[in-house]
Design a protein around this motif. Structure first.
Motif, PDB file in Angstrom:
ATOM      1  N   THR A 221       0.806  -1.232   0.000  1.00 48.37           N
ATOM      2  CA  THR A 221       0.000   0.000   0.000  1.00 48.37           C
ATOM      3  C   THR A 221       0.833   1.272   0.000  1.00 48.37           C
ATOM      4  N   ARG A 222       2.158   1.156  -0.072  1.00 50.92           N
ATOM      5  CA  ARG A 222       3.022   2.341   0.006  1.00 50.92           C
ATOM      6  C   ARG A 222       2.733   3.143   1.275  1.00 50.92           C
ATOM      7  N   PHE A 269       5.565  -3.385  -8.007  1.00 53.89           N
ATOM      8  CA  PHE A 269       4.910  -4.218  -6.985  1.00 53.89           C
ATOM      9  C   PHE A 269       4.640  -3.444  -5.697  1.00 53.89           C
ATOM     10  N   LEU A 270       5.444  -2.431  -5.402  1.00 55.17           N
ATOM     11  CA  LEU A 270       5.086  -1.524  -4.307  1.00 55.17           C
ATOM     12  C   LEU A 270       3.815  -0.795  -4.737  1.00 55.17           C
ATOM     13  N   GLY A 271       2.818  -0.801  -3.897  1.00 53.23           N
ATOM     14  CA  GLY A 271       1.546  -0.184  -4.269  1.00 53.23           C
ATOM     15  C   GLY A 271       0.664  -1.069  -5.123  1.00 53.23           C
ATOM     16  N   SER A 272       1.031  -2.337  -5.286  1.00 51.98           N
ATOM     17  CA  SER A 272       0.221  -3.207  -6.163  1.00 51.98           C
ATOM     18  C   SER A 272      -0.990  -3.787  -5.439  1.00 51.98           C
ATOM     19  N   GLU A 273      -1.055  -3.632  -4.119  1.00 55.10           N
ATOM     20  CA  GLU A 273      -2.277  -3.906  -3.342  1.00 55.10           C
ATOM     21  C   GLU A 273      -2.896  -5.276  -3.622  1.00 55.10           C
ATOM     22  N   THR A 498      -4.469   9.738  -3.098  1.00 55.67           N
ATOM     23  CA  THR A 498      -4.031   9.170  -1.821  1.00 55.67           C
ATOM     24  C   THR A 498      -2.524   9.280  -1.651  1.00 55.67           C
ATOM     25  N   HIS A 499      -2.119   9.798  -0.528  1.00 48.33           N
ATOM     26  CA  HIS A 499      -0.686   9.874  -0.220  1.00 48.33           C
ATOM     27  C   HIS A 499      -0.178   8.617   0.458  1.00 48.33           C
ATOM     28  N   HIS A 500      -0.991   7.996   1.334  1.00 44.27           N
ATOM     29  CA  HIS A 500      -0.499   6.772   1.989  1.00 44.27           C
ATOM     30  C   HIS A 500      -1.599   5.806   2.418  1.00 44.27           C
ATOM     31  N   HIS A 501      -2.851   6.090   2.087  1.00 42.64           N
ATOM     32  CA  HIS A 501      -3.924   5.146   2.432  1.00 42.64           C
ATOM     33  C   HIS A 501      -4.139   4.084   1.355  1.00 42.64           C
ATOM     34  N   ALA A 502      -3.615   4.323   0.167  1.00 40.85           N
ATOM     35  CA  ALA A 502      -3.738   3.404  -0.965  1.00 40.85           C
ATOM     36  C   ALA A 502      -5.070   3.579  -1.695  1.00 40.85           C
ATOM     37  N   VAL A 503      -5.282   2.742  -2.705  1.00 39.08           N
ATOM     38  CA  VAL A 503      -6.410   2.900  -3.627  1.00 39.08           C
ATOM     39  C   VAL A 503      -7.579   2.012  -3.224  1.00 39.08           C
TER      40      VAL A 503
ATOM     41  N   ALA B 260       0.396   7.121  -2.860  1.00 37.34           N
ATOM     42  CA  ALA B 260       0.120   5.695  -2.682  1.00 37.34           C
ATOM     43  C   ALA B 260      -0.916   5.231  -3.701  1.00 37.34           C
ATOM     44  N   GLY B 262      -1.212   3.413  -6.174  1.00 36.60           N
ATOM     45  CA  GLY B 262      -0.788   2.269  -6.969  1.00 36.60           C
ATOM     46  C   GLY B 262       0.687   2.305  -7.308  1.00 36.60           C
TER      47      GLY B 262
END
Lengths: 543, 543
Positions: A221-222, A269-273, A498-503, B260, B262
Motif C-alpha cells: 500500500t506504500r 509491486f510496491l503499491g500493487s495492493e 491518496t498519499h499513503h492510504h492506498a487505492v 500511494a 498504486g
C-alpha cells in the motif's frame, strides 16, 4: 498432501472485526471531548450504543467442496477454514464505511474461506489452483485497510478466499555491513521492531496502523510512517521484495541498491495492493536502534507561516526525524480534547508544530545540531518554541486515535480521515478546497474538519484531514457523498487521490483521472501479463 | 500539412560520429600516458591512425517515398531528412564497439531517415503513422549511449527512423516555492544549467556525458551524475514526466511528490529507453545555485579501508556533494598519466578519495559542518587528508576522459568502461571477480583494469571499471568476449548488469537473468499494452 509439507494452522486476526485493536484497548471519551461533541456538534455522548458481534449476520460460504478439498491438498486441512470466527475477522478493513456496515444490521459479506499457505511454493500452488478454478483471492495481512482493500470482492468469480500471510513471519539474512534485512510479509510492525531490536537494529516505520499492520501491507500500500522525515516512506526503505504471482515468483530489486537496468520493478509491486500477486518477503534498509531522542514543539501564528517553516526545513535538509504541523482547527480541538471542560477552550491557539530527532548511540552532537538547525529555520518563519512536552505527549499517544474513533461512533458521531499530497505552492489552496468541500457536503450538519501536514518532501507535502460531525439518518450515504466531494476537490485541486492510504476499492473510481488512459493501460497490461485469469483482488486498484 | 503547424528544421547532432565531442576538442596523450602505454602495454602511441569520416560507407535509406511523404505531411519537409549528413550523425552511440565499427571499414547501418517533430502532437502522429505502416522508431537525444541504445535496429520492420528531440528545448513552469521546473527532453545538460542559472537555480546533474547528453536521455536511461551523493540520481530528481506512446500521451507523477495511488508510473517510464514511448518533458526538482564550494581529497592505504570510509559517510548521512574512491590501479594510473615520465611513477600510492561539498549562498557553516563530519569519518577509517588540490584537479577534468579515449583508440589501444552496483558487503568480492574476469578474458594481452566507487547509497555502491589494453587482431571479437566475461562475473557475483549506463542492445542478453521470467513478463505486458505494434526501439531493453 504429502507429510513433508509444512502446515501453518490458521489463526484468527487479533483485532475485533469492527473495533480498532482488541476490546480491552477501548478508551472512553474524555470530558473535554464530550463537552466539544455536545457544544459544537449537538451530540450526547451518553446516548450511543454498539451492536454485539454475535448478532451480526454474515453471508454463507459459497466455496465448493471440491475447491475446498483442492485447497486442503495444497496447504493442509488445518490451514483452510470456513468457520465464522475466521471469516468474520477477515470480512472488512477499518474504514468508517466498514465500521458503519457492521453497525447497520445488514448481512455483511465475508470471504468464503480463509487459507494460510506455509511458504511461497504453497502460495504459488494456491494461486495456480484459483486461476484454474476461477476463485478470487484477497491477500490479508493486518486487516487495517481504510480504503476497502481487504473486502471480499468476488468480481466475476463465484467465490473468494482471504489469503492469510500469518506464516510469513521470518527475519532472515541480516547484513550488518550493508544495513539490510529480509522480513516476512506477515510480521506486524511491533513484531518486526522487537526482532530487530534484539540485534540492535530498527526499521523506523511507525504509521498509525503500526500495532496491527504488517510488513507486506506496508509494501503493498506504500505506507508512510510518522517518522518519514527521518527514515523515509516505507517504499523508500525497500531494497527488494518477493512476490508470488499466479504465473510465477518474482524477486524484484535484489541485485543492487540502485540500477539502470530498465524500469524499476520494485515500484511496480510496491503499491500493487494484491492485484498483481502476493508479497511474501520484503528486504528493507535498517538502521542502528536510536538511543538519542530529543523533542521540541513550536507554535506558529497561523497555518501559512507554519507551512513555510516546515517547507524550508524539508528543502534545506535540516534533518528532523518527525515533523508535523496541525492547522488552527486541529490545534484547537486537540487542546480542547485534553482539557477538563469546554470552558477552558482556547479558540485561537495558532498552529502546533511537533518535531522529534533520533540518532544512534553516540550521535548526541549530530542530533543536537539537527535540532538547532531546525529550530533556527522554524523561528525564522515565525515559530516559537513550546518546549518538549507537547511533542512528548504527541509521541506518547501516537497510535491511540483509531481507538477513540470507536468511542465516537458509539456516541453516534461521524468520524473519518482522508489524505492527499501536493506541491508546496499548492498546499494552501488544496487545504482550503478540501475543507470547504467537506464542510459544504455535510451542511447543514455541523462538523469539524481538522488537518495536518505529517509527511514533507523537498517539493511538497501531505495533507491529512480528520472529519468529525453529527451522523445523519443515512450515515453511509452521508459519508459517500462527503468522500466524493472531498475526492473531487482533491483531483480538481491538483492533489493525489491518496498519499499513503492506498487505492483499494474506495479510491478506484478516481484513479483513472489521476494516471490517465495510458496509465490505466499500463496497469492493465501488467495485470493481464501476470494474472491473466484476473483472480487477484478483483475490484480493487486497477480501474 | 496545414500552415498553422510548427516546423522544427532538423539540425545535425553536434558530436563527430565517431569521436567524443567536436574535432576541436581533441587532445593528444600526455607524455606520462604515452610512457605507460609503451612500458606496460607495448603500445607505440605514434603508430596509430584514424579514418576519414568521408571514407566511411553507410547503408542506403530504405524508407519508401510514400512513408516519407506521410511523415512530411505531419512534421513538414524541413523536419524529415534522408541526407547522409543527418543519418551519419545518428547511426551509432559512443561505445567502444560503436567506435571500432566506424574504424573497421565495414558498411555502417544508419537510420533510414531522421525526423524532428515540433511538439507532442506531432510525435504522437508520427508514432501512430509508424505503427500503422510498420516503421521502427529510435528516439535520439544526445547520442551518447554506450550500450547500443541509439543504434538503428529495424527489428521485424523494413525501415527505421531516428526521432530527434531537438525541438523540445523549453524551460517551463518554474515553481520557486516548490523548487520544480519542467525541462524539454532535448535540452543538453549545459543548456539546462545555463537557462536555470539565469534564474538562480541548478539541477546538479553532472554525468560524464553532461556536455552532450540530454534531459530526456537522462530520464530514459536512469543516468547518475557525479554529484549524486548530494543531489541524487537523475531518476530521484524527477517529479513528473511526459511520455508520448503510440497509444497516447501520458503524464506520470504530476499529482504529488509522493503518492500511494498504486504502482509508481514514473518508475515505469524512467529507464524505459525509448522502448515504451518518447519522453518529451521532464519535471525535475531544482535547488538554489550553489555559491559555497569546498574540496578535500584523502589517501587511504588500500581499497578496503577506503570502502569502509565512504560506506560510513553514506550510512551516517554526512553530506558530501561528491564522494569518489579509486582503487589502487586507478590511483596509480591517474597519477602516472599526470607525470612527465614513467620514471616518476609511484607504484604504491594507495587509494585516492575525492570529496566536494556545495551549498547555496549563506550556507558556509552548513557546508563546513558537512565537510568536518565527512573528514572525521574518513580519518577514523584510515584516510589522511591530501588537501583540496587533487579534488580540484578532478573537478577541472571531470568531463575530459571520453576525449582521451579517442586518442587511445588512434594509438591502437583498447579502451572501454563498464559498471555495476551491489551491496556494501559484496563490494570487495564483486570488485575482485570482475577484475579477474576481465584480466583473464584479455590474457595473455596485458591490460589495466581500473575501478572506482562514484555513487554511494546507504546499502551499497556502484563500481565503475575502466579497461585499457592492447588491441588484438580482432578487436571487436576481443571486446565482445571480454564484455561477456565481465557481464557473467557481474550477474554471477550478485551485481546489477548496469548501474547507470542502461540496457540498450548490449546488456539486453543479461537482463532476463537479473529480473527473472515474471519481470520479463511485466516489461512485455507494458510494451504490448502501449506499443502493440512493437515499433518503439525494437531490439533494445525488453528481452
Amino acid at each position: 498432501m504429502t507429510m513433508s509439507r509444512s502446515v501453518h494452522p490458521i489463526i484468527a486476526p487479533p483485532m475485533h472485526p469492527f473495533l480498532w485493536g482488541t476490546p480491552d484497548e477501548a478508551r472512553p471519551l474524555g470530558d473535554g471531548s464530550r463537552g466539544l461533541l455536545s457544544a459544537m456538534l449537538g451530540i450526547d455522548a451518553d446516548s450511543g450504543s454498539r451492536p454485539e458481534l454475535d448478532d451480526v449476520r454474515l453471508t454463507d460460504s459459497s466455496l465448493s467442496d471440491a475447491d475446498r478439498e483442492a485447497l486442503e491438498a495444497i496447504v493442509g486441512a488445518a490451514a483452510v477454514s470456513t468457520d465464522r470466527d475466521q471469516r468474520v475477522g477477515r470480512a472488512r478493513g477499518k474504514s468508517y464505511l466498514d465500521l458503519l456496515e457492521w453497525r447497520s444490521g445488514d448481512v455483511v459479506a465475508a470471504p468464503d474461506a480463509c487459507v494460510a499457505p506455509a511458504d511461497e511454493d504453497q502460495v504459488l500452488e494456491v494461486l495456480e489452483l484459483c486461476a484454474e478454478r476461477g476463485v478470487a483471492v484477497v491477500p490479508f495481512g493486518g486487516g487495517t485497510s481504510v480504503v476497502g482493500g481487504v473486502n471480499p470482492v468476488r468480481g466475476e468469480f463465484s467465490s473468494v478466499i482471504s489469503l492469510d500471510l500469518g506464516s510469513f513471519r521470518g527475519v532472515e539474512d541480516l547484513d550488518e555491513v550493508s544495513g539490510e534485512v529480509t522480513l516476512g510479509a506477515g510480521l506486524t510492525g511491533p513484531e518486526a521492531e522487537e526482532l530487530l531490536a534484539e540485534k540492535g537494529w530498527s526499521l523506523g516505520h511507525f504509521p498509525q496502523s503500526f500495532p496491527y499492520a504488517t510488513i507486506g501491507g506496508y509494501a503493498a500500500t506504500r505506507s508512510s510512517g510518522q517518522d518519514s522525515a527521518g527514515y523515509g516512506r516505507f517504499d523508500e526503505m525497500v531494497r527488494a521484495l518477493t512476490v508470488v504471482t499466479p504465473t510465477g515468483i518474482v524477486e524484484a530489486g535484489h541485485a543492487a541498491p540502485a540500477s539502470a537496468a530498465g524500469p524499476d520493478l520494485r515500484e511496480v509491486f510496491l503499491g500493487s495492493e494484491g492485484a498483481f500477486g502476493v508479497i511474501t518477503k520484503v528486504r528493507v534498509r535498517v538502521h542502528r536502534k536510536p538511543e538519542v531522542v530529543r523533542h521540541e514543539a513550536f507554535r506558529f501564528p497561523d497555518f501559512a507561516s507554519g507551512t513555510a517553516g516546515v517547507r524550508e526545513v524539508a528543502q534545506l535538509g535540516a534533518g528532523p526525524t518527525v515533523i508535523r504541523l496541525s492547522d488552527e482547527p486541529e490545534t484547537m480541538v486537540n487542546l480542547a480534547g485534553a482539557t477538563e471542560s469546554i470552558g477552558e477552550m482556547n479558540m485561537n491557539p495558532g498552529c502546533l508544530c511537533i518535531t522529534m530527532y533520533e540518532g544512534p548511540a553516540g550521535s548526541d552532537a549530530d542530533v543536537e545540531a539537527r535540532m538547532a538547525r531546525t529550530r533556527e529555520i522554524l523561528e525564522a518563519n515565525g515559530g516559537e518554541s513550546a518546549g518538549a512536552a507537547p511533542a512528548e505527549a504527541w509521541e506518547h499517544g501516537r497510535f491511540g486515535a483509531p481507538v477513540l474513533r470507536d468511542a465516537l461512533l458509539d456516541a453516534g458521531a461521524l468520524c473519518e480521515t482522508l489524505e492527499t499530497a501536493t506541491d508546496w505552492s499548492n498546499v494552501a489552496a488544496l487545504h482550503a478546497a478540501v475543507g470547504e468541500a467537506v464542510t459544504e457536503a455535510l451542511a447543514p450538519a455541523p462538523a469539524f474538519v481538522l488537518c495536518h501536514i505529517s509527511h514533507v518532501y523537498p517539493t511538497g507535502a501531505s495533507l491529512y484531514f480528520t472529519v468529525i460531525g453529527a451522523q445523519s439518518d443515512d450515515p453511509r450515504g452521508q459519508w459517500r457523498r462527503t468522500k466524493d466531494a472531498a475526492s473531487r476537490a482533491i483531483i480538481d485541486g491538483g492533489g493525489t487521490i491518496t498519499h499513503h492510504h492506498a487505492v483499494g476499492a474506495d479510491h478506484r473510481p478516481y484513479l483513472a483521472e489521476e494516471i490517465g488512459e495510458v496509465g490505466v493501460a499500463v496497469l492493465r497490461g501488467i495485470k493481464s501479463a501476470i494474472d491473466p485469469a484476473g483472480i487477484m483482488n478483483p475490484g480493487k486498484l486497477v480501474p
